[in-house]
Design an enzyme around this catalytic site. Structure first.
Site: not given
Ligand code: BDR
Ligand code: CA
Length: 313
Positions: A243
């Site tokens: 992400h």
């Molecule tokens: C986001 O939530 C976190 O767990 C990850 O680092 C990312 O920023 C994804 O939903």
């Protein structure tokens, strides 16, 4: 062009770690003014420590790391150890960091930096809950028009949610903070799950990190291996979404991404849909656009960039 001055606001997290490494591997494009840690994936004592672990891994003990808010503005902290493990950076074992944590609070650093740097020259890159950024905006509204851009990871429209059926983690954890940021008037670029779920690791993409023959490459491969198992079980996908590196990749090469300039509002009232990013993708309201909401990326190009920059560390 001079490298772009940014502050990464983060809750590392394996994918946050890769985002930080992508920035550190790209000094011609990115001038990292500091890293501000926030409570999110794991509590603040771990996120600030993890940020320093990542800088040390890259040999960058000179990077300034600040600890910020330890809880959302109005709610109890929700964490995500089920995804990232107990430390937030589970996977390979790395030594405790020796580099210092800065004394200054992260929110004060954000305010001071935006006041001291020429207006319109600092970009904020939040890849965790938006608590630090919103707190800075509330405390010092004069800095809001000085921000060049905010490029953040959070929210979803087509993919709807990951922490609840309706909400993505970063927005869900602190929806009031998200609302302040989305209504701030600062130019926003949003990397929602809609795009990050297309930035999937595969065996060959992870092998490319492993085969670099560098310590950093091996660590990135092991982190992504760890991080992968959760999403593969959940979605039945080939790999896991990286992400957070989408934000830094956008700053380096925006042409890898496409989206729509639309209105996005945050749900802060309903228990059922708390933290939902209500994105007017189809432009069915008359509401004023406030965000470039990204929907797609050139995944091969993204991984090529990531591999190239990480191999330089
Ligand atoms: C986001 O939530 C976190 O767990 C990850 O680092 C990312 O920023 C994804 O939903
Ligand atoms: Ca994150």
């Amino acid at each position: 062009m001079a490298p772009r001055k940014i502050i990464i606001d983060t809750d590392p997290g394996q994918d946050d770690a890769v985002a930080i490494l992508l920035a550190l591997g790209s000094p011609d494009d990115i001038d990292l003014l500091g890293i501000t840690a926030v409570a999110g994936n794991v509590p603040l004592p771990l996120t600030q420590k993890n940020a320093r672990i990542v800088c040390e891994l890259a040999g960058r003990t000179d990077v300034k790391v600040f600890a910020g808010c330890d809880a959302p503005m109005k709610r109890k902290l929700v964490t995500a150890e089920h995804v990232h493990g107990k430390t937030g950076l589970d996977g390979p074992q790395l030594p405790d960091p020796k580099m210092p944590l800065q004394d200054q609070h992260a929110v004060d650093f954000i305010i001071e930096t935006l006041r001291n740097e020429p207006s319109g020259t600092v970009t904020l890159c939040p890849i965790g809950p938006l608590t630090n950024i919103a707190t800075a905006f509330e405390r010092a509204p004069d800095i809001i028009p000085r921000v060049q851009e905010i490029v953040l990871m959070g929210g979803a429209y087509f993919e709807v949610g990951n922490i609840t059926p309706a909400a993505e983690f970063n927005i869900y954890v602190d929806p009031e903070a998200a609302q302040i940021v989305f209504q701030s008037g600062v130019p926003l670029v949003v990397m929602p799950l809609d795009v990050t779920h297309k930035a999937l690791t595969t065996k060959s993409r992870i092998d490319a990190f492993r085969n670099m023959g560098t310590h950093v490459g091996t660590m990135v491969a092991e982190w992504t291996d760890f991080f992968e198992r959760f999403d593969m079980e959940k979605y039945g996908s080939e790999g896991a979404p990286l992400h957070d590196p989408c934000t830094i990749a956008y700053l380096i090469d925006p042409h890898l991404f496409s989206g729509r300039y639309i209105n996005v509002e945050i749900e802060t009232q309903s228990e059922l849909t708390l933290g939902m990013t209500v994105a007017d993708w189809w432009r069915v309201t008359g509401r004023k656009p406030n965000a470039l909401f990204i929907g797609d990326l050139h995944a091969e190009g993204f991984y090529r960039l990531l591999t190239d920059r990480i191999s330089r560390l």
